[in-house]
Structure formats: structure tokens, C-alpha cells
Write a protein that holds these residues in place. Structure first.
Motif, short mmCIF file in Angstrom:
data_model
loop_
_atom_site.label_atom_id
_atom_site.label_comp_id
_atom_site.label_asym_id
_atom_site.label_seq_id
_atom_site.Cartn_x
_atom_site.Cartn_y
_atom_site.Cartn_z
N ALA A 77 -4.41 3.33 -0.76
CA ALA A 77 -3.25 3.15 -1.64
C ALA A 77 -3.29 4.14 -2.79
O ALA A 77 -4.36 4.45 -3.33
CB ALA A 77 -3.22 1.72 -2.17
N SER A 78 -2.13 4.65 -3.15
CA SER A 78 -2.03 5.54 -4.30
C SER A 78 -2.14 4.74 -5.59
O SER A 78 -1.88 3.53 -5.62
CB SER A 78 -0.69 6.30 -4.27
OG SER A 78 -0.56 7.07 -3.10
N PHE A 79 -2.53 5.45 -6.65
CA PHE A 79 -2.66 4.79 -7.95
C PHE A 79 -1.28 4.51 -8.53
O PHE A 79 -0.43 5.40 -8.60
CB PHE A 79 -3.47 5.66 -8.90
CG PHE A 79 -3.45 5.17 -10.32
CD1 PHE A 79 -4.19 4.07 -10.69
CD2 PHE A 79 -2.69 5.81 -11.29
CE1 PHE A 79 -4.18 3.60 -12.00
CE2 PHE A 79 -2.68 5.37 -12.59
CZ PHE A 79 -3.42 4.26 -12.95
N ARG A 80 -1.06 3.29 -8.94
CA ARG A 80 0.18 2.90 -9.61
C ARG A 80 -0.19 1.92 -10.72
O ARG A 80 -0.75 0.86 -10.45
CB ARG A 80 1.17 2.26 -8.65
CG ARG A 80 2.47 1.80 -9.33
CD ARG A 80 3.47 1.29 -8.29
NE ARG A 80 4.58 0.59 -8.89
CZ ARG A 80 5.67 1.17 -9.39
NH1 ARG A 80 5.77 2.49 -9.36
NH2 ARG A 80 6.66 0.46 -9.90
N VAL B 132 3.23 -0.57 -18.06
CA VAL B 132 2.93 0.85 -18.20
C VAL B 132 3.98 1.70 -17.49
O VAL B 132 4.39 2.75 -17.99
CB VAL B 132 1.52 1.15 -17.65
CG1 VAL B 132 1.22 2.64 -17.72
CG2 VAL B 132 0.47 0.37 -18.42
N CYS B 133 4.42 1.25 -16.33
CA CYS B 133 5.47 1.98 -15.61
C CYS B 133 6.76 2.06 -16.41
O CYS B 133 7.47 3.08 -16.36
CB CYS B 133 5.73 1.32 -14.26
SG CYS B 133 4.42 1.53 -13.04
N ALA B 134 7.06 1.00 -17.17
CA ALA B 134 8.26 1.01 -18.00
C ALA B 134 8.16 2.08 -19.09
O ALA B 134 9.10 2.85 -19.32
CB ALA B 134 8.48 -0.37 -18.61
N VAL B 135 7.01 2.12 -19.76
CA VAL B 135 6.81 3.15 -20.79
C VAL B 135 6.80 4.54 -20.16
O VAL B 135 7.35 5.51 -20.72
CB VAL B 135 5.50 2.88 -21.56
CG1 VAL B 135 5.19 4.03 -22.52
CG2 VAL B 135 5.60 1.58 -22.33
N CYS C 263 0.85 -1.18 0.00
CA CYS C 263 0.00 0.00 0.00
C CYS C 263 0.90 1.24 0.00
O CYS C 263 1.50 1.58 1.02
CB CYS C 263 -0.92 -0.01 1.23
SG CYS C 263 -2.04 1.40 1.32
N LEU C 264 1.01 1.87 -1.17
CA LEU C 264 1.82 3.07 -1.29
C LEU C 264 0.93 4.27 -1.00
O LEU C 264 -0.06 4.50 -1.69
CB LEU C 264 2.40 3.17 -2.71
CG LEU C 264 3.29 4.37 -2.99
CD1 LEU C 264 4.57 4.29 -2.19
CD2 LEU C 264 3.58 4.47 -4.48
#
Length: 423
Positions: free
Chosen positions: A127-130, A135-138, A93-94
Motif C-alpha cells: 500500500a502507498s503512504f496516505r 492531514v489530507c485536508a490540510v 490498498c492504494l
């Protein structure tokens, strides 16, 4: 006075909703981890930030029976541990640091991790949206590409400065110093040519300034120190352009592995809503509009103010299925910080201004809203009315809010943009 008969005593603690929750306070050199009391003789431990220490944290949490971990989004320090714990199957949970501020008083790293563990165990953290890993790589490459473009712009400004110090007025005779004519003249200057007439012969026919005017602008004081600066800035700018092209190829390859949501053979990409003369230099070298249409199933460039780079930036930040994390348009605009944040006390509205949210998607929507001030459409007319009534800043935010709702609707239901629907 004693307690009335039949009434329950005041609870001394909040009900524990997540008994297997842990809290992590992350720093640059140390990581403090707190597990529920009774899971280990030492419920709070301190680890270093080396990779082997991250695996020790993972193993210790598993031995303690922890299933969910809460951590603050502190800079970029949280990313390695987040990835290690997520790969191990733990729920991470960020949380936003603003939402977990401890009560005033003594503050230590140990107390911070214990406070996180307590808040998470009683269900007070969100939790923040991640987005997903692909998608994180792009997103990482896109953000790096943006930094490269800004660095290249800095080199163009330094070239302007060097030319001005030599009283070379080339940047005032042509519109783009790094266009076809500007680069040809710069390369000729750096190759040793000093004759203004020969330099002006590199003029492209599309340049509005005459050859004589161009030659007059190239008559200056050729000083060695400024030529040295000009040479280095030109080489650095060219290097940045190569790096940007490499980023485009990397992004294109990553997006090619994404799921296709529309058959482009059966439903081809419609023609662009606004035809542009030429292609801006900083636009992606690949077909960003076509790729966005393929992975989303809808053409975002049909939205007024949206262009291919805007659609690519939004996809890179949110991913193609972000509507699953934001079930309603209200939740999406609230996360972007584009809706009023009403603060009411005693039945009186104390403040209705928007929250201070740092969001690249919100910035893209605000830029798209600013592009509407000259468009001849319903959205352009609406933006101009809001601008006259509310002022420019509030009108930009209001139009960005409307564009965010349009964006959510198109991606959620995969329907083409219809201006009649959103009036």
C-alpha cells in the motif's frame, strides 16, 4: 522422465494469503471490480462513477465477504471510491501503477482488475503512504495555496510585460513591482495619473533609486490596450492575494484542532537559528513556525536550510506522526527516492542512480539543500565539497538525503537539532 520419489510436485499457483481480497480498476467513466471466484455468479462487474454507483460497489463487496480492496492511484479518480470504502470499514490498498503492470499481451480493463485481485490475494502488493484525513485536508488546502501563489506570479509577469510594451521601465528602477512603492504607483497610473513627477512622489524612502531616476522610468507611451491589460492583471493579482489569505486562515483553523505534542509554556519556542529581515510576501500570514513546533514537538527551522514554509509543507504532506509508517530513516529516504537504487545482475552493479519519484517532500528537501551553498556551517561546507566532487545535481540529492535523515531523527525522538550529532 518421471518425478523422483519423495519430491513434491511443482505448484500450479501461488499460495493465497488474502482470500477476501478484491481488485478495482478505476477510470473516468467506468469502474471495474473483481472479487474472488465463487463469491458471486459474476465475479467481475462494471459500475459507473456516479456517487450512487460507488455505494453499490460498497454493498456488493460486503455481500461478497470482501475485507480488503486493491486499487491503482490513477489521477484523482480513486479518491471518492477510496473514501467510501474506507468509511465502510474495508481495508483499502492504494498501490502505485508502476508496481502492478500486467504481463505483455492483451490488455483490457477487466483483465486489469482481475490482475489486481490476484496480486493482492497472494500478497504481492504494498500500500502507498496516505496520511490521516485531517492531514489530507490540510494538504489539499496547502497545495491549492501553492497553485494560487504561482498564478499570482504569472500576473506579475504580465504586468511587467504591459509596462515594457509602454516603455515604462518601473520594474528596472525598483526591485519589487508589487511592493509598497510599486503598488502605489500602479494604482495611481490606473486611477488616471500620467505625470512622472507626481507618480515618483509615491517613492518609499527605502527605495535605492532616486526620485529623478524613478520619474524618468515612468515616462512612456500610455497606450489604452496595454493599460487595459495592466488593470486586469492588477485586479487579478489582488484577488489571488485575497484567496491566499483565505487559505492561510483555513489552514490555521484546521491545524488548531491537531494534537499538541509540546507544552509551549513550559518549553517555549527557541529563537530562530537564522534571523531574516522582514517577512517574505508568500510566507503564511499566521505563525507557521510556532504551529509546526506545537504539533511536532521539535523546531524544524533549526535544521540548516529549513524555513517556516518548508516545515509547514512537510507537515502538510506527511503529518506529525509519519515516523510510525516509516520505522527507519532508510525506509523514509527510500520512499522519497533520495537513496541509490542499486540494480545488480551477475554480481555486477548495472545502475546505482536514484529512482524517479514525484514527491513534494523530496522537492522541499532539495530546495533546502540548495540554500546551503552560501551558509557558514558544517552542512554548508559539506555541500560545497560534494558539489565540487560530484557536481551540482548529485550534491543536491546527497544533501537532501542527509537532511531527510536529520528530519526523521528529530521527529522520531523529538530532540532539538544538534549539529554535532549529525556530522
Amino acid at each position: 522422465m518421471g518425478r523422483r520419489k519423495g519430491t513434491s510436485p511443482t505448484p500450479t499457483s501461488l499460495p493465497v494469503l488474502k482470500s477476501d481480497a478484491a481488485g478495482v480498476d478505476i477510470g473516468a467513466r467506468q469502474i471495474h471490480v473483481a472479487v474472488p471466484p465463487g463469491r458471486d455468479p459474476v465475479s467481475v462487474r462494471t459500475f459507473e462513477t456516479f456517487t450512487d454507483a460507488l455505494y453499490q460497489i460498497r454493498d456488493w463487496l460486503k455481500r461478497c465477504g470482501v475485507k480488503s480492496v486493491a486499487m491503482e492511484s490513477t489521477g484523482v479518480y480513486w479518491i471518492p471510491l477510496f473514501q467510501v470504502l474506507e468509511a465502510a470499514g474495508l481495508e483499502v490498498c492504494l498501490v502505485n501503477a508502476r508496481q502492478v503492470k500486467a504481463l505483455p499481451g492483451r490488455k483490457t480493463d477487466v483483465q486489469d482488475c482481475q490482475w489486481l485481485q490476484f496480486l493482492h490475494s497472494v500478497g504481492l502488493l504494498r500500500a502507498s503512504f496516505r496520511p490521516s484525513e485531517d492531514v489530507c485536508a490540510v494538504r489539499s488546502i496547502l497545495r491549492h495555496r501553492g497553485r494560487l501563489v504561482r498564478c499570482a506570479a504569472d500576473q506579475v509577469r504580465l504586468m511587467h510585460k504591459a509596462l515594457t510594451q509602454m516603455n515604462i521601465q518601473l520594474q528596472h528602477a525598483i526591485a519589487d513591482l508589487v511592493g509598497a512603492t510599486g503598488l502605489a504607483i500602479l494604482d495611481a497610473i490606473l486611477a488616471g495619473e500620467r505625470d512622472p513627477v507626481k507618480l515618483a512622489a509615491h517613492r518609499d524612502p527605502r527605495i535605492k533609486a532616486s526620485t529623478e531616476t524613478l520619474a524618468r522610468s515612468l515616462n512612456g507611451d500610455w497606450r489604452a490596450e496595454h493599460l487595459f491589460t495592466l488593470r486586469q492583471c492588477r485586479a487579478t493579482w489582488g484577488h489571488y492575494q485575497e484567496q491566499v489569505a483565505d487559505c492561510d486562515r483555513e489552514i490555521e483553523g484546521m491545524m488548531a484542532a491537531w494534537e499538541t505534542r509540546v507544552d509551549t509554556q513550559e518549553h517555549p519556542l527557541p529563537p530562530p537559528a537564522v534571523r531574516r529581515r522582514g517577512k517574505p510576501r508568500n510566507d503564511p500570514s499566521f505563525d507557521a513556525r510556532g504551529e509546526s513546533y506545537r504539533v511536532l514537538g521539535v523546531d524544524l527551522t533549526a535544521i540548516p536550510g529549513f524555513q517556516a514554509p518548508t516545515a509547514l509543507a512537510i507537515i502538510g504532506e506527511l503529518g506529525p506522526d509519519f515516523t510510525s509508517r516509516f520505522p527507519t530513516a532508510k525506509q523514509f529516504t527510500s520512499w522519497l527516492g533520495l537513496c541509490p537504487d542499486n540494480r545488480i545482475s551477475g554480481g555486477k552493479v548495472l545502475s546505482a542512480s536514484t529512482r524517479d519519484v514525484k514527491s513534494r517532500v523530496a522537492n522541499c528537501l532539495r530546495l533546502a539543500a540548495q540554500c546551503l551553498w552560501q551558509t557558514k556551517s558544517y552542512f554548508g561546507d559539506l555541500y560545497r565539497r560534494w558539489k565540487a566532487r560530484l557536481g551540482t545535481p548529485k550534491a543536491i540529492t546527497a544533501m537532501a538525503h542527509k537532511l531527510a535523515r536529520v528530519l526523521w531523527h528529530l521527529v522520531k525522538y523529538r530532540v532539538p537539532f544538534n549539529p554535532q550529532v549529525f556530522k
